[in-house]
Design an enzyme around this catalytic site. Structure first.
Site, short mmCIF file in Angstrom:
data_model
loop_
_atom_site.label_atom_id
_atom_site.label_comp_id
_atom_site.label_asym_id
_atom_site.label_seq_id
_atom_site.Cartn_x
_atom_site.Cartn_y
_atom_site.Cartn_z
N LYS A 124 9.50 32.11 49.88
CA LYS A 124 8.75 31.03 49.52
C LYS A 124 7.49 31.10 49.25
O LYS A 124 6.79 32.01 49.72
CB LYS A 124 8.88 29.90 50.56
N ASP A 164 9.67 23.63 43.62
CA ASP A 164 9.62 22.92 44.63
C ASP A 164 8.69 21.50 44.37
O ASP A 164 8.28 21.26 43.50
CB ASP A 164 9.20 23.81 45.98
P1 NDP Z 1 8.73 16.56 43.86
O1 NDP Z 1 7.40 17.21 43.62
O2 NDP Z 1 9.65 16.57 42.63
O3 NDP Z 1 8.78 15.20 44.55
C1 NDP Z 1 8.09 15.07 45.84
C2 NDP Z 1 8.19 13.49 46.33
O4 NDP Z 1 7.96 13.64 47.52
C3 NDP Z 1 7.21 13.16 45.28
O5 NDP Z 1 7.64 11.65 45.34
C4 NDP Z 1 6.00 12.84 46.12
O6 NDP Z 1 5.13 11.65 46.08
C5 NDP Z 1 6.66 12.77 47.72
N1 NDP Z 1 5.77 13.56 48.53
C6 NDP Z 1 5.48 14.57 48.48
N2 NDP Z 1 4.67 14.92 49.55
C7 NDP Z 1 4.31 14.03 50.24
C8 NDP Z 1 3.80 13.48 51.52
N3 NDP Z 1 2.99 14.45 52.07
N4 NDP Z 1 3.76 12.22 51.67
C9 NDP Z 1 4.75 11.46 51.31
N5 NDP Z 1 5.16 11.74 50.18
C10 NDP Z 1 5.03 12.97 49.59
O7 NDP Z 1 9.57 17.48 44.82
P2 NDP Z 1 10.93 17.75 44.85
O8 NDP Z 1 11.86 16.72 44.87
O9 NDP Z 1 11.34 19.12 44.35
O10 NDP Z 1 11.15 18.17 46.56
C11 NDP Z 1 11.08 17.25 47.70
C12 NDP Z 1 11.61 17.90 48.87
O11 NDP Z 1 12.89 18.67 48.57
C13 NDP Z 1 10.90 18.99 49.44
O12 NDP Z 1 11.06 19.24 50.81
C14 NDP Z 1 11.19 20.19 48.73
O13 NDP Z 1 10.98 21.39 49.63
C15 NDP Z 1 12.86 19.93 49.25
N6 NDP Z 1 13.88 20.78 48.02
C16 NDP Z 1 13.70 20.76 46.84
C17 NDP Z 1 14.52 21.51 46.06
C18 NDP Z 1 14.23 21.51 44.56
O14 NDP Z 1 15.26 22.03 43.95
N7 NDP Z 1 13.42 20.86 43.74
C19 NDP Z 1 15.48 22.20 46.47
C20 NDP Z 1 15.54 22.09 48.16
C21 NDP Z 1 14.63 21.29 48.91
P3 NDP Z 1 3.68 12.08 45.30
O15 NDP Z 1 4.11 12.11 43.95
O16 NDP Z 1 2.92 10.96 45.62
O17 NDP Z 1 3.13 13.13 46.00
#
Ligand code: NDP
Length: 451
Positions: A124, A164
């Site tokens: 990661k 991510d």
């Molecule tokens: P994105 O950046 O596309 O979206 C993240 C979302 O979560 C946004 O809506 C963001 O809001 C919100 N968010 C992030 N940090 C915070 C925080 N500290 N407090 C509140 N809201 C928050 O990321 P992904 O959808 O790709 O990833 C989301 C999760 O899924 C993570 O935990 C990631 O590790 C996990 N994941 C992702 C994979 C992938 O293929 N993308 C695979 C497996 C797991 P804002 O825009 O306001 O920051």
């Protein structure tokens, strides 16, 4: 009760790394019976070795903003374990990124990747760079500077990063372009690429779709189906968007979405048309989720309340919950609200979104619980399929990739239950995922000797 020596050592050697301690403790508690019953794992100190990254890189990333000012960020890549394949795992760009968060994510990734059945090790990386509010040109310059260092540590047979939080198609494009320019080679060194330049169909959808396939498998064990079920989803990024899409396609009723400023509740359900609005809002206009409630009067926006002890998103009456935003976003109080409201199932789309209190509360209340390392593994599994297509020079259709994804999620589901049952954990998916992942990696480490 005194803490196990191994956990004490991890805390002492990694001071202040709370997320990493949390992830290691959760895994250790599940695999303890496996260690007790198998002398070889104790003799070769497999777990003690697994908690040390094979390599951890930490580097400066300097870049210039649109005003011509020099900015300095930190870049990281944790190459955690390569026992069953090259390092594989996403890059996160978010101001909260630090060594503890990346080590927890890399550690989780090792088990997740083992569960997919594909030959993928775990890693990661990322940066404390915040893409929010930056112009495309600023994001590009940052990505180029980041890759100027990272390029010498990765490769399509060594370490294959993906996206991510904060790293989507735009960032992968700039990173890939920079790698190609520096190394003068066009190889599948990153996954999540655009479809015209080596990407796989269904990769953007895979984590969210895979999450819903996993939930379907869980419900089937209780002879239930998603149709008509009311669902709570957090986040509005890549994982949340495609989880909502697959829920809609499955006849379920997703009612919420969120970002770091608050959440929307749409009791009648987010439809495909409303989801298309979210996708445009988040992926093209990079706006805030509150705009959903401005556009659709059926919805209510609730802002984040500073100092709140629980998140009201999780206190709505529903059947299923899918946290898809970030780590530790669901606590014990949230889980108690779900228990009172009759939630049947919680499947994690994010990595470690439930804190230990939340997990205990869910299990005590017999809510079916799927840990992210199993239920969100569809993303990395499809990255694995992207790698296979890159190596073979073939491109599979959406239907072919989706079929493979469904098969992989079913296998992960069944393997979790099998491993849990074998070691007396009944139908505890968390224990099953940790054990099944551990045994595969541990046996490979032993076979390859000590390093
Ligand atoms: P994105 O950046 O596309 O979206 C993240 C979302 O979560 C946004 O809506 C963001 O809001 C919100 N968010 C992030 N940090 C915070 C925080 N500290 N407090 C509140 N809201 C928050 O990321 P992904 O959808 O790709 O990833 C989301 C999760 O899924 C993570 O935990 C990631 O590790 C996990 N994941 C992702 C994979 C992938 O293929 N993308 C695979 C497996 C797991 P804002 O825009 O306001 O920051």
């Amino acid at each position: 009760m005194s803490k196990e020596i191994i956990l004490k050592q991890v805390e002492a050697r990694n001071p202040g790394e709370m997320e990493f301690h949390q992830a290691v403790t959760e895994v250790y508690e599940s695999i303890k019976p496996v260690l007790d019953q198998n002398e070889k794992y104790r003799k070769f100190k497999v777990f003690e070795r697994m908690v040390e990254p094979e390599r951890a890189l930490y580097f400066r990333v300097a870049w210039e903003n649109d005003k011509g000012e020099v900015q300095v960020n930190r870049g990281f890549r944790i190459q955690m374990n390569s026992a069953i394949g090259p390092y594989k795992g996403g890059l996160r760009f978010h101001p909260s990124v630090n060594i503890s968060i990346l080590k927890f994510l890399a550690f989780e990734q090792v088990f997740k990747n083992a569960l997919t059945g594909l030959p993928l090790g775990g890693g990661k990386g990322g940066s404390d760079f915040d893409p929010k509010g930056k112009s495309d040109a600023e994001v590009m310059r940052f990505c180029q500077s980041f890759m100027l260092e990272l390029n010498r540590h990765i490769g399509h047979r060594t370490d294959i990063p993906a996206g991510d939080i904060g790293v989507g198609g735009r960032e992968i494009g700039y990173l890939f372009g920079a790698f190609k320019k520096i190394q003068n080679e066009f190889t599948g060194v990153l996954t999540g690429k655009g479809i015209e330049w080596g990407g796989s169909l269904i990769r953007p959808e895979a984590t969210g779709y895979g999450l819903v396939y996993f939930a379907k498998n869980m419900l089937e064990t209780k002879k239930k189906a998603l149709k008509g079920m009311k669902c709570l989803v957090s986040g509005s990024g890549n994982v949340a968007q495609f989880a909502i899409e697959k829920l809609i396609q499955s006849g379920a009723v997703p009612m919420t979405a969120s970002d770091s400023s608050g959440y929307i509740f749409d009791e009648g359900g987010i439809t495909q048309e409303k989801l298309d609005f979210i996708k445009d809002l988040k992926n093209n206009r990079r706006g805030r989720i509150s705009e959903y409630a401005d556009k659709f009067k059926s919805a209510v926006f609730t802002p984040v309340e500073e100092g709140a002890t629980s998140n009201p998103l999780w206190s709505h009456k529903a059947d299923c919950a899918f946290p898809c935003a970030t780590q530790n976003e669901v606590n014990g109080e949230d889980a108690s609200h779900m228990a009172k409201n009759g939630v049947l199932l919680l499947a994690e789309g994010a990595n470690m979104p439930c804190d230990p209190d939340a997990i205990n509360t869910l299990l005590e209340n017999h809510i079916m619980y799927a840990p992210g390392k199993a239920s969100n593994a569809g993303g990395v599994a499809t990255s694995g399929l992207e790698m296979v297509q890159n190596f073979s020079g073939m491109s599979w259709t959406s239907e072919e990739v989706d079929q493979k994804l469904q098969g992989i999620m079913k296998n992960i589901h069944d393997n979790c239950l099998k491993a849990a049952e074998k070691y007396g954990f009944g139908n505890n998916y968390m224990a099953g995922a940790n054990i099944a992942g551990f045994v595969k990696v541990a046996d490979s480490m032993i076979a390859q000797g000590m390093y």
